[in-house]
Scaffold this active site. Structure first.
Site, PDB file in Angstrom:
ATOM      1  N   THR A 158       3.121  -1.309   8.313  1.00 42.08           N
ATOM      2  CA  THR A 158       3.692  -0.297   9.178  1.00 42.08           C
ATOM      3  C   THR A 158       2.812  -0.264  10.417  1.00 42.08           C
ATOM      4  O   THR A 158       1.833  -0.992  10.504  1.00 42.08           O
ATOM      5  CB  THR A 158       3.708   1.042   8.373  1.00 42.08           C
ATOM      6  OG1 THR A 158       4.576   0.895   7.252  1.00 42.08           O
ATOM      7  CG2 THR A 158       4.111   2.244   9.158  1.00 42.08           C
ATOM      8  N   THR A 203       8.048   1.738  11.016  1.00 44.01           N
ATOM      9  CA  THR A 203       7.928   0.717   9.967  1.00 44.01           C
ATOM     10  C   THR A 203       9.186  -0.111   9.767  1.00 44.01           C
ATOM     11  O   THR A 203      10.298   0.363  10.023  1.00 44.01           O
ATOM     12  CB  THR A 203       7.559   1.397   8.620  1.00 44.01           C
ATOM     13  OG1 THR A 203       7.251   0.406   7.656  1.00 44.01           O
ATOM     14  CG2 THR A 203       8.666   2.281   8.090  1.00 44.01           C
TER      15      THR A 203
HETATM   16  N1  GLY Z   1       7.569   1.924   4.267  1.00 50.38           N
HETATM   17  C1  GLY Z   1       6.351   2.634   4.228  1.00 50.38           C
HETATM   18  C2  GLY Z   1       6.513   4.112   4.265  1.00 50.38           C
HETATM   19  O1  GLY Z   1       7.503   4.594   4.781  1.00 50.38           O
HETATM   20  O2  GLY Z   1       5.687   4.820   3.763  1.00 50.38           O
END
Ligand code: GLY
Length: 566
Positions: A377, A395
């Site tokens: 992310t 992300t």
């Molecule tokens: N995909 C990582 C999060 O949203 O925490």
């Protein structure tokens, strides 16, 4: 419902009757003078410069945020992009209002848990993590439109211009992107449009080569020209749906047309004279951070030796992660006991369960399940000359998301579906069970750990955040504590880290975070310390209101980020 949940539910009902602290955003403690200059910290020098270019055109922090996010979509696609989603925490200098924007992806209406199972009933990690079935409906484009239209000063097209220029004229990819492509080469090779974008000529691009992304440039141009309709309807939407369905996915034009970014009330918690403004569900981050701070307000950490302080902080982490696993999901679909989780009385009870000099084994705390979110992310922080502040964590989930690029769009799709507990009552990739609150459903947002956070005090404020999956929450928590202890941006991003997430019942430690004596005492208390490679990529801006000094810093664990004040 087991006995402990029943007791907690009763307590929740009691506290709800007493009134929730979460219902309304209270006024900010202090309205500071404007800093007169700006600070931006992001994971890429190109993105930080894109933000400053838009500030130079008369934009505010929110226009700059649009520019930075869109530039990251082009130059750091392994972490975030217009095929993914973001969460943003905003502080508006005028009036002191705090706002949260939820541009998280949603499940397509045709989502089906069976698609994430092998014929023998075991979880299918491939459909959950690669290709079109792993992709949620993107939220980032709608989030950028909302940010620009409601909070920016400039037209969306002006704020998107630097990203379009980068995509058209090219940039030198950071070594991290090239390593990510090499790592995912086999998956990228499964889809011709992914090869065209990431493996031109069938090879990982060489370091120093100029990289262009004309198809993403065109998609960004349509977004700039037509706003939401430029992405969620018409040419781009048609191409996205056609590509997804041709490769075995189930998106429809209605899924795209119905997507909305949402404003939500941020979570606010006061701690040691500061107001912490952070992410509400569908992020678990803010609830967990608030719970940790509420537990810790019962101790004077500043007077403790490092081992005792770490002991109490780890026990707060353990209890907060236990709760986020059990209860949290999309607030539009799930009733959550937020009044209980955020109540100081609930924290008082949890504090009573912490022993003075012993670790509490996680198995001794009642719990239902655990869900482990993804690892890759990006986060950036901005404070502008007028004192507007914004933190965005964005992300596509794992490295290069689903690795699936939709033909003709340049859009790399996320693999955010894996952030759902995809198969109820089935263990996920980590051998752990997912919670019902986070089960997938058409139109529902998957639980996130993203925790963009603004800390506002009488004399000092900060914007703090980081990527790192489930470690995001403890990184941001430690950043908040270090800021309140008096540290500035450079030191906060460099501080060594530790992390406990309830299960597995270990404390992950970065080399050097504890000295030998502290490690020995923690082990004697019953903690298992597990060394781990450095994690996170913090980008922080701090503002000392007296003298109006800004500091912007990017995590020294990486060499491609840039914190800059101008
Ligand atoms: N995909 C990582 C999060 O949203 O925490």
């Amino acid at each position: 419902m087991n006995f402990s949940l029943h007791v907690r539910a009763l307590l929740c009902g009691f506290l709800l009757a007493g009134g929730a602290a979460w219902a309304a955003e209270p006024a900010t403690p202090a309205q500071a003078a404007a800093p007169g200059h700006a600070g931006i910290a992001s994971a890429s020098n190109y993105a930080t410069d894109a933000g400053f270019a838009v500030l130079a055109k008369g934009g505010n922090a929110f226009d700059a945020a649009v520019a930075v996010a869109a530039a990251l979509s082009v130059v750091e696609p392994e972490s975030s992009g217009i095929g993914g989603g973001f969460m943003a925490t905003l502080h508006l200098a005028k009036g002191g209002r705090n706002v949260f924007i939820d541009a998280r992806e949603t499940a397509p209406m045709a989502v089906n848990s069976k698609d994430y199972l092998n014929p023998d009933g075991t979880p299918n990690r491939d459909t959950a993590l690669k290709g079109p079935l792993s992709a949620g409906i993107p939220g980032e484009p709608a989030g950028l439109v909302l940010l620009a239209e409601r909070y920016g000063k400039l037209p969306l097209a002006v704020s998107l211009a630097p990203a379009i220029k980068l995509a058209k004229e090219g940039f030198k990819p950071a070594p991290r992107l090239l390593r990510s492509i090499a790592r995912e080469q086999k998956n990228l090779e499964r889809w011709p449009a992914s090869v065209a974008k990431f493996l031109p000529g069938g090879k990982v691009p060489a370091a120093g080569e100029i990289w262009r992304d004309p198809e993403q440039a065109r998609t960004l141009e349509l977004l700039a020209k037509d706003g939401n309709a430029g992405f969620y309807q018409g040419e781009v939407a048609n191409k996205l749906v056609a590509a997804v369905r041709a490769a075995g996915g189930n998106w429809t034009l209605a899924d795209l047309g119905n997507y909305r970014a949402k404003e939500r009330t941020p979570i606010s918690v006061d701690y040691r004279g500061y107001r912490i403004v952070t992410a509400p569900p569908p992020s678990s981050g803010g609830v967990a951070i608030a719970e940790m701070l509420n537990i810790l307000r019962g101790y004077d950490l500043t007077k403790m030796d490092p081992a005792t302080r770490a002991h109490y902080e780890i026990e707060a982490m353990r209890r907060a992660y236990r709760d986020h696993n059990d209860y949290l999901g999309d607030p539009d679909f799930v009733q959550m006991p937020l009044a209980m989780l955020l109540s100081p009385y609930y924290a008082d009870g949890l504090r009573q369960s912490i022993l003075k000099d012993r670790a509490t084994p996680s198995d001794m705390l009642p719990h239902e399940s655990v869900h482990e979110p993804g690892q890759h992310t990006t986060h950036f922080s901005i404070i502008d000359k007028d004192g507007n502040m914004v933190g965005i964590t964005s992300t596509v989930n794992y490295i290069l998301g689903s690795t699936f690029v939709a033909k003709g769009t340049g859009v790399l799709l996320n693999d955010e579906m894996d952030d759902f507990a995809l198969v109820p009552d089935q263990p996920n990739v980590y051998g752990l069970l997912g919670s019902k609150a986070n089960a997938p459903k058409g139109g529902k947002r998957m639980l996130s750990s993203m925790s963009p956070t603004i800390v506002i005090g009488k004399d000092r404020s900060a914007v703090i955040g980081s990527p790192g999956g489930s470690t995001i929450i403890t990184q941001v928590f430690e950043g908040i504590m270090h800021f309140i202890d008096g540290q500035g941006a450079q030191q906060i991003v460099a501080d060594k880290r530790y992390h406990h997430q309830f299960l597995p019942d270990v404390v992950y430690v970065e080399d050097g975070v504890f000295d030998a004596a502290t490690s020995a005492r923690l082990k004697a208390m019953g903690y298992t310390l597990k060394p781990r490679e450095p994690w996170g990529f913090m980008n922080v801006v701090t503002w000392n209101h007296r003298g109006n000094q800004l500091d912007a810093a990017s995590d020294p664990r990486h060499h491609d980020g840039l914190g800059k004040v101008e």
